[in-house]
Design a protein around this motif. Structure first.
Motif, short mmCIF file in Angstrom:
data_model
loop_
_atom_site.label_atom_id
_atom_site.label_comp_id
_atom_site.label_asym_id
_atom_site.label_seq_id
_atom_site.Cartn_x
_atom_site.Cartn_y
_atom_site.Cartn_z
N LEU A 231 0.66 -1.14 -0.03
CA LEU A 231 0.04 0.03 -0.08
C LEU A 231 0.82 1.19 -0.14
CD1 LEU A 231 -2.87 1.29 -0.01
CD2 LEU A 231 -2.59 1.02 2.75
N LEU A 232 1.97 1.55 0.84
CA LEU A 232 2.79 2.41 0.72
C LEU A 232 3.59 2.63 -0.39
CD1 LEU A 232 4.30 2.06 4.21
CD2 LEU A 232 2.43 3.93 3.84
N GLY A 233 4.11 1.36 -1.02
CA GLY A 233 4.66 1.60 -2.15
C GLY A 233 3.60 2.19 -3.41
N GLY A 234 2.43 1.38 -3.56
CA GLY A 234 1.32 2.00 -4.25
C GLY A 234 1.12 3.70 -4.19
N LEU A 235 1.08 3.99 -2.71
CA LEU A 235 0.72 5.47 -2.84
C LEU A 235 1.96 6.46 -3.17
CD1 LEU A 235 -0.74 5.41 0.87
CD2 LEU A 235 -1.89 5.88 -1.32
N LEU A 236 3.23 5.75 -2.91
CA LEU A 236 4.34 6.37 -3.43
C LEU A 236 4.42 6.74 -4.92
CD1 LEU A 236 7.15 5.16 -0.80
CD2 LEU A 236 6.06 7.49 -1.00
N ALA A 237 4.08 5.46 -5.49
CA ALA A 237 4.22 5.42 -7.05
C ALA A 237 3.09 6.48 -7.55
CB ALA A 237 3.90 3.99 -7.40
N LEU A 238 1.57 6.53 -6.85
CA LEU A 238 0.73 7.45 -7.37
C LEU A 238 1.04 8.55 -7.02
CD1 LEU A 238 -2.17 7.58 -8.39
CD2 LEU A 238 -3.15 7.31 -6.01
N THR A 239 1.65 8.97 -6.22
CA THR A 239 2.26 10.46 -5.87
C THR A 239 3.37 10.65 -7.02
OG1 THR A 239 1.84 10.11 -3.56
CG2 THR A 239 3.43 12.16 -4.01
N ALA A 240 4.06 9.98 -7.24
CA ALA A 240 5.09 10.10 -8.23
C ALA A 240 4.45 10.50 -9.36
CB ALA A 240 6.39 9.00 -8.34
N ILE A 241 3.72 9.59 -9.83
CA ILE A 241 2.74 9.81 -11.29
C ILE A 241 2.17 10.99 -11.23
CG2 ILE A 241 0.88 8.87 -12.58
CD1 ILE A 241 1.81 5.87 -11.45
N ILE A 242 1.41 11.29 -9.95
CA ILE A 242 0.90 12.76 -10.17
C ILE A 242 1.86 13.67 -10.39
CG2 ILE A 242 -0.80 14.06 -8.84
CD1 ILE A 242 -2.04 11.61 -7.47
N SER A 243 2.87 13.85 -9.43
CA SER A 243 3.80 14.95 -9.39
C SER A 243 4.24 14.95 -11.12
CB SER A 243 4.88 14.76 -8.82
OG SER A 243 4.51 14.53 -7.40
N ALA A 244 4.59 13.99 -11.67
CA ALA A 244 5.16 13.97 -12.81
C ALA A 244 4.20 14.48 -13.92
CB ALA A 244 5.58 12.60 -13.41
N TRP A 245 2.58 13.98 -13.70
CA TRP A 245 1.77 14.32 -14.56
C TRP A 245 1.46 15.95 -14.41
CZ3 TRP A 245 -3.40 16.55 -13.56
CH2 TRP A 245 -4.08 16.49 -14.71
N VAL A 246 1.66 16.49 -13.21
CA VAL A 246 1.62 17.93 -13.00
C VAL A 246 2.45 18.71 -13.58
CG1 VAL A 246 1.50 19.79 -11.28
CG2 VAL A 246 0.06 17.67 -10.94
N LEU A 247 3.70 18.20 -13.57
CA LEU A 247 4.85 18.94 -14.28
C LEU A 247 4.81 18.83 -15.88
CD1 LEU A 247 7.55 20.23 -14.08
CD2 LEU A 247 8.77 17.78 -13.88
#
Length: 706
Positions: A457-473
């Motif tokens: 779960l923590l790994g998924g949240l970190l991956a989702l956060t990274a994806i959202i950050s990359a998408w926002v950028l």
């Protein structure tokens, strides 16, 4: 006699016999033949001896003779020969032959093929002297037979007859007898008449004393393998029913009592032990079963047929095997007392089993599933409880029901036979052999929030956060890029609109005024045809300057409107230019073939100028009534053709008009700048066709038209 002295005597005797053989003397004992080296035996030394036949089968070229010094194989004469003897075991004979190399050890031959090549005929024969008893046979263990120490010798063994099968070759009356002992299996070939074979089959699973000749095959390294006992008559097998029954009659020993028993060393002899219990697990591939009682369990190895079933209550006799690490029963013989007897497992903890008192017993234990591994034939479960870990797997099962899938972390209740780990240094305390899938019961499932799931779960949240950050950028960069494009489009649109406005102002004011001035000058020329020469010359100059001014004004208007190429592209810019000329020009037609493809602004600008120059020349100099501009788009090239129906000219010799000559030269220079080919086809009175072919170079930036 001391062993060293025995060795010296035997060595001297061997050297003496070998010396006699080298001197060409006839060998008179079997020991003398055995003393020869293989290369020496291959020289076919003469042999003349007396002894007793221990086995004889001429169909298979098998013959064995024994005297006071030992036994040896001899190759009989050919079957059907005139002097071929009819011999049986126990016949006392005189034999004359030659030595031969043999496969495992030297032997004797009576076959003509082995006779030495000499001028004198070699006598090879065997003569029956009398019939008597077989030689006295020493009692040896099966493991000694397989070493080759008693090769070709007549011996006795004690073994259990397991299976009796008629030989496949119906030319002879033979039986294949599979036997077993505490020290391993034994293959026996028995010469037996048809009427005696049923009696032999009744001896299955009976211990017997068997006398015969040790024979066997050799491998490529001249080592004995697949030792076989050749038995000439049924009388050489003596079943010991009384001794076997006596073993069953002795008191049954407890399993725990046997754990402290130390069996004799290999090659020793002992009596069978009697135990009783209930079959807790059958393992055919390992050749046996586990026998259990409320006080423990014991592994029994046996080739007895048919096999037992789980739950059978048995009386078993067998030899104790093993050592300090554990014992089991070898070469077991069982009798079924009752079938399908209920047997409850011992309920144990992992701590209790790890103490080592329940190995071999049917136990029930609980544990938490740590991991599981799929093997080709089974699934291996790895469990732990109370600080101890253990493995569990199905031994062998006919149950075709798929094993239930359990999540790691589940608590399971397992029923099976407890075994020691194979590796003493293993971290596992024990292993369980399960009988069937039903021996695994689920107690509870693991909690949903396990450490592994939390990590996922923590790994998924970190991956989702990274994806959202990359998408926002990425979105921010795209918005910035789009904003720049929109600003550029607005700037270009504003500039284009301003140019259009200026072009309209010039067209509506300056060009109209210049047209009015031209009309007034024409009126002056018409009203005063007879003006003085200086005035007429000035008037002509004024009219020429006015025409030039109108041409420049018209060109300026076209220049201003041609900026639309940045927004509308080449075709759009040409269409706008044609629309601007429709008021003062004849009919101009625009045709398009294929799908329009934008090119770089440099290419489109040069092509636009070539098209405009072609139209201008057709209007000014060719007096054309119709002009056609045709675009043909392909994946590789762009073809532009401008055709008019004007006066035409000789294309090989361009007109001498200054502006026209420079206009054609300018078109060729523009075509060369974009690596395009320009061709002109024209003849006087037949109009003109200008064709431009440019390689397509799609632009990477497409600006949308507002």
């Amino acid at each position: 006699m001391p062993s060293r002295l025995q060795f010296v005597v035997i060595t001297l005797l061997t050297l003496t016999l070998a010396a006699h053989a080298e001197d060409g003397k006839t060998l008179t004992t079997i020991a003398a033949v055995h003393a020869l080296m293989p290369e020496e035996a291959a020289r076919n030394h003469p042999v003349h001896l007396r002894g007793t036949i221990t086995f004889y089968n001429p169909l298979y070229s098998l013959g064995f003779i024994q005297d006071e010094t030992g036994g040896i194989y001899f190759k009989p004469p050919p079957t059907g020969a005139a002097d071929a003897p009819m011999l049986t075991a126990g016949d006392r004979v005189e034999m004359i032959g030659v030595t031969r190399r043999g496969q495992f050890s030297p032997s004797i031959s009576l076959h003509p093929d082995d006779a030495p090549r000499t001028d004198k005929p070699v006598v090879m024969r065997v003569v029956k002297l009398s019939t008597g008893p077989l030689p006295e046979a020493p009692l040896v263990s099966v493991d000694r037979i397989n070493t080759g120490d008693f090769h070709d010798q007549f011996v006795r063994v004690r073994a259990t007859i397991r299976q009796v099968v008629e030989h496949t070759d119906h030319r002879v009356e033979l039986l294949n007898v599979d036997a077993s002992s505490r020290y391993g299996p034994l293959n026996v070939i028995l010469m037996c008449a048809k009427n005696q074979q049923p009696a032999v089959k009744h001896w299955e699973n009976v211990e017997a004393e068997i006398s015969g000749v040790v024979s066997g095959e050799v491998d490529e390294r001249n080592q004995l393998r697949k030792a076989t006992l050749l038995v000439a008559t049924v009388a050489q097998i003596k079943p010991d029913l009384t001794a076997m029954q006596a073993c069953f009659d002795q008191p049954s020993r407890g399993f725990r009592e046997l754990l402290h028993y130390r069996p004799p060393q290999p090659g020793g002899t002992e009596t069978r032990q009697h135990v009783s219990g209930i079959v807790t697990l059958v393992h055919p591939s390992r050749g046996g079963y586990y026998l259990g009682s409320p006080h423990g369990g014991l592994w029994v190895r046996t080739p007895q047929q048919p096999p037992v079933q789980t739950g059978d209550e048995l009386n078993v006799i067998g030899f104790i095997a093993g050592g300090t690490d554990g014992v089991w029963l070898e070469d077991g013989i069982h009798r079924i007392e009752r079938k399908a007897v209920p047997f409850a497992p011992l309920v144990r903890t992992t701590e209790k089993i790890a103490s080592g008192t329940d190995f071999g017993s049917l136990v029930q234990v609980e544990g938490q599933l740590i991991d599981q591994f799929d093997r080709p034939s089974h699934r291996l479960l790895y469990l732990g409880a109370e600080g101890h870990t253990f493995y569990a797997r199905l031994a062998e099962s006919a149950d075709t029901t798929p094993l239930s899938s359990f999540e790691n972390g589940s608590w399971l209740r397992l029923t099976g036979v407890c075994e020691k780990p194979n590796d003493p240094a293993a971290r596992e305390s024990f292993s369980l052999l399960l009988r069937e899938n039903a021996d695994i019961a689920l107690i509870s499932r693991p909690p949903w929030f396990t450490a592994q799931r939390l990590r996922w779960l923590l790994g998924g949240l970190l991956a989702l956060t990274a994806i959202i950050s990359a998408w926002v950028l990425l979105l921010r960069r795209q918005v910035t890029r789009q904003t720049q494009v929109i600003a550029h489009q607005l700037e270009q649109k504003t500039l284009s609109d301003e140019r259009r406005r200026i072009a309209r102002e010039l067209h509506d004011t300056l060009e109209q005024q210049l047209a009015g001035v031209n009309i007034h000058l024409d009126t002056v020329a018409e009203c005063a045809p007879d003006l003085p020469a200086p005035v007429a010359s000035a008037l002509d100059n004024a009219r020429a300057m006015l025409a030039h001014s109108r041409t420049e004004a018209h060109r300026s208007i076209l220049e201003l409107r041609s900026r639309a190429i940045e927004q509308a592209g080449l075709v759009g810019a040409v269409r706008e230019s044609i629309d601007a000329l429709q008021l003062i020009t004849p009919r101009i037609t625009l045709e398009i073939e294929g799908e329009e493809q934008r090119q770089s602004q440099h290419i489109e600008f040069q092509l636009l100028r070539i098209i405009q120059e072609s139209i201008t020349n057709a209007l000014k100099h060719a007096e054309a009534a119709n002009i056609t501009v045709r675009f043909h788009f392909t994946q590789e090239e762009l073809h532009v053709t401008i055709t008019d129906d004007g006066t035409g000219f000789d294309a090989t010799r361009p007109p001498a008009v200054h502006s026209t000559q420079f206009g054609l030269l300018g078109m060729r220079e523009r075509a060369a700048k974009i690596r395009a080919t320009l061709t002109i086809h024209s003849t006087p009175g037949n109009g003109c066709t200008i064709a431009v072919t440019a390689p397509t170079r799609p632009t990477s930036l497409h600006l949308r038209t507002p």
